[in-house]
Structures are given as structure tokens and as C-alpha cells.
Design a protein around this motif. Sequence first.
Motif, PDB file in Angstrom:
ATOM      1  N   ALA A   2     -58.797 -58.654 -94.151  1.00  0.00           N
ATOM      2  CA  ALA A   2     -57.771 -59.390 -94.877  1.00  0.00           C
ATOM      3  C   ALA A   2     -56.683 -58.433 -95.360  1.00  0.00           C
ATOM      4  O   ALA A   2     -56.887 -57.225 -95.478  1.00  0.00           O
ATOM      5  N   LEU A   3     -55.510 -59.018 -95.675  1.00  0.00           N
ATOM      6  CA  LEU A   3     -54.410 -58.201 -96.174  1.00  0.00           C
ATOM      7  C   LEU A   3     -54.828 -57.454 -97.443  1.00  0.00           C
ATOM      8  O   LEU A   3     -54.429 -56.307 -97.660  1.00  0.00           O
ATOM      9  N   SER A   4     -55.649 -58.099 -98.287  1.00  0.00           N
ATOM     10  CA  SER A   4     -56.088 -57.447 -99.518  1.00  0.00           C
ATOM     11  C   SER A   4     -56.847 -56.158 -99.216  1.00  0.00           C
ATOM     12  O   SER A   4     -56.706 -55.156 -99.932  1.00  0.00           O
ATOM     13  N   ALA A 183     -55.915 -53.667-106.092  1.00  0.00           N
ATOM     14  CA  ALA A 183     -55.831 -52.359-105.451  1.00  0.00           C
ATOM     15  C   ALA A 183     -55.573 -51.265-106.486  1.00  0.00           C
ATOM     16  O   ALA A 183     -56.176 -50.189-106.438  1.00  0.00           O
ATOM     17  N   PHE A 184     -54.684 -51.536-107.437  1.00  0.00           N
ATOM     18  CA  PHE A 184     -54.411 -50.583-108.516  1.00  0.00           C
ATOM     19  C   PHE A 184     -55.684 -50.340-109.326  1.00  0.00           C
ATOM     20  O   PHE A 184     -56.041 -49.195-109.630  1.00  0.00           O
ATOM     21  N   ALA A 185     -56.369 -51.410-109.676  1.00  0.00           N
ATOM     22  CA  ALA A 185     -57.581 -51.287-110.494  1.00  0.00           C
ATOM     23  C   ALA A 185     -58.644 -50.455-109.789  1.00  0.00           C
ATOM     24  O   ALA A 185     -59.269 -49.576-110.407  1.00  0.00           O
ATOM     25  N   LYS A 186     -58.849 -50.696-108.519  1.00  0.00           N
ATOM     26  CA  LYS A 186     -59.870 -49.961-107.777  1.00  0.00           C
ATOM     27  C   LYS A 186     -59.548 -48.474-107.743  1.00  0.00           C
ATOM     28  O   LYS A 186     -60.432 -47.627-107.924  1.00  0.00           O
ATOM     29  N   GLU A 221     -42.440 -53.871-116.253  1.00  0.00           N
ATOM     30  CA  GLU A 221     -41.316 -53.045-116.697  1.00  0.00           C
ATOM     31  C   GLU A 221     -41.097 -51.835-115.802  1.00  0.00           C
ATOM     32  O   GLU A 221     -39.960 -51.452-115.516  1.00  0.00           O
ATOM     33  N   SER A 222     -42.177 -51.229-115.356  1.00  0.00           N
ATOM     34  CA  SER A 222     -42.064 -49.949-114.645  1.00  0.00           C
ATOM     35  C   SER A 222     -42.093 -50.064-113.129  1.00  0.00           C
ATOM     36  O   SER A 222     -41.577 -49.192-112.432  1.00  0.00           O
ATOM     37  N   HIS A 223     -42.753 -51.110-112.593  1.00  0.00           N
ATOM     38  CA  HIS A 223     -43.033 -51.206-111.156  1.00  0.00           C
ATOM     39  C   HIS A 223     -43.651 -49.904-110.662  1.00  0.00           C
ATOM     40  O   HIS A 223     -43.303 -49.390-109.607  1.00  0.00           O
ATOM     41  N   ASN A 224     -44.589 -49.409-111.446  1.00  0.00           N
ATOM     42  CA  ASN A 224     -45.212 -48.118-111.177  1.00  0.00           C
ATOM     43  C   ASN A 224     -46.717 -48.304-111.122  1.00  0.00           C
ATOM     44  O   ASN A 224     -47.370 -48.494-112.150  1.00  0.00           O
ATOM     45  N   ASP A 225     -47.277 -48.240-109.917  1.00  0.00           N
ATOM     46  CA  ASP A 225     -48.715 -48.348-109.729  1.00  0.00           C
ATOM     47  C   ASP A 225     -49.350 -47.004-109.390  1.00  0.00           C
ATOM     48  O   ASP A 225     -50.474 -46.956-108.892  1.00  0.00           O
TER      49      ASP A 225
END
Length: 306
Positions: A2-4, A183-186, A221-225
Motif C-alpha cells: 500500500a501507499l502507506s 510514518a513520522f511517528a514510526k 505551522e512548520s511542515h517539518n517532519d
Amino acid sequence: MALSDHIETLYDLRRDRSGGYEKPYKPALLLALIDRIELGEVLDNRFLLSLQLVERYRDYLRVVGGPDDHDRIHYPFWHLCGDKLWMCYDRNGQPLYVSGQNASSSPSVKWIREHMSHASLDPELFQCLLQAPEREYVRRVLIDRYFPAQRELLWALLAVPADQVQAAEDSAHYNSDPIRTAAFAKTVKAVYDYRCAASGLRFRLRDLTIVDACHLIPFAESHNDHPTNGMALSKNHHWAFDRHLISPEHSQAGLVWKVSPLLDDRIEGHRELIELNGRSVLLPKEKKFYPSDDAIAWRVERLLLG
């Protein structure tokens, strides 16, 4: 796949661990590959190591590369195979890159051109990238994860109108997107070894963990992952963090916790947080993932003082 699953892989590309920071080569190459697709030059998932691809890759490196980074494309072109998103094939259609045999070497551009028939992206990922909305989504994901500080320069390089960029970044759906968020959390949980940066509490059983992944500067606010804009915290500390009752700050002792003076140690529910004051932040093992100075300053400025 999957895309995820692809996004999770893109968020955690295998990286050169030298130099104290994440090397930009693989995500820069992926951005160049997306451009080749967008221009209609690759419709059958057969990429060549062409002069056009080399030049576009160099365009990206001029924007995102550091003073010690080089623009030799054969490194990411070859080693991206190890992330299972990409493969180089010989004239007989067999993989040139074989884990455990030649995966650690970096053949020259000349060798690759002499021995390679073509390279291909994962077929499902390639089909996604043929569609304009999915292609733009993956491009934004790569920029937000690896190059948030160079976002404006990259959008200028892509010649995307400012109003179009603003409209995309203002999208509530994108800001709260579960695929990007997961994805960020992982990535952040793994960087912190699934340990709370405040309490030190660690629990992991298969996919179960007690920590959340928090943005230092909110994504909207940041769009920073990038992981330097993230921190792993247990549920109660995450709650206090989001309400600006605790914040990391620099001190002579290193990065420590600062606690809001509004908390009262006579109140049982406050004591656990107050005990954090002045105690060290439990940081990732790799220094390149330590919280950024800008993100720490953002948190300190918003700590509730009165």
C-alpha cells in the motif's frame, strides 16, 4: 504494498551515518526521478542513468547539499536498491545489486552504464507516481521529511507558483493525513528507541509502545517532519507538552526540562511534572537526530509562565 507502506519506507531510507547529519543523496535522487516521470520521459518504469537525470540530481544537490556533500549520482543510484524501492537490472533482466555480495560497493557511473539495462522503481510506487495528485503528495512527503529548511528553494526550483504551494500547504487534509502522521511517528519512536524523553519509560511488544511521537513545532505551522522536529513522550508527558507545561531548554548541563511555574508541588497531579525541572532530556543515540535549536526555542518561548 500500500501507499502507506511506501511512505513509511520513504521516511526511513537507509542512511550514511557519518558526518553527524543525514546525507541528502537518496531523497534528492528520488525527487529527480519524480521529475523525469512528470516530464513524461519515463512511462514504462525503465530508468536510464541519463545526462538529464544526472543534471537534475545535481540541481537538487546544489539546494540541499552541505559543503562536504558531493554530487556523484552513482552512490544513491546503486544504494537505493537496498531500500527495496528501486532495482538495477542487467541485460538479462537479473538484479545487478545483490545483498550480501556486492551491496556494500559503489560501482562507477561508467560501470553501471556498461552493465545495466535499466533501473526500475517498485511497480506499485511507480503506478502511484504516474498520477499527478499522488506524485505531488510523495514529493511533498520527501521535502517535509528530509528538506524542510530548504522548502521554499525547492519549490522555486520546481517552478511551482507561490499561490499553488500555499494552497497545498494550507490543506487541512494534508496536515492531518494519517499516512504521513504514521510514518513520522514510526520514525521518531525508533530514533528514541521507544523511550520517553522525559520519564525514561520504555515498553515495546511487537507494534505496541507506550510513547507517542510529538512535533516540537506543530506540523501545521512548520511542515517539518524531520526527526529533529520530533520527540518521543509517554501519554501524560505528551499531554503536558502540548499544553506548554513542560519544554526542553538548553543549559550548561546540556538539554534539560523546564517546567511551568504555574504548577504547584502541593497538588499531587503536578508533582511528577515538577520533578522533571532541570533533569536531562533523554536524547536519541545519534546526535544528528537531537532536537533542533529552532524547535527548542519555539517551545521555550511558549512555556506557560503566568
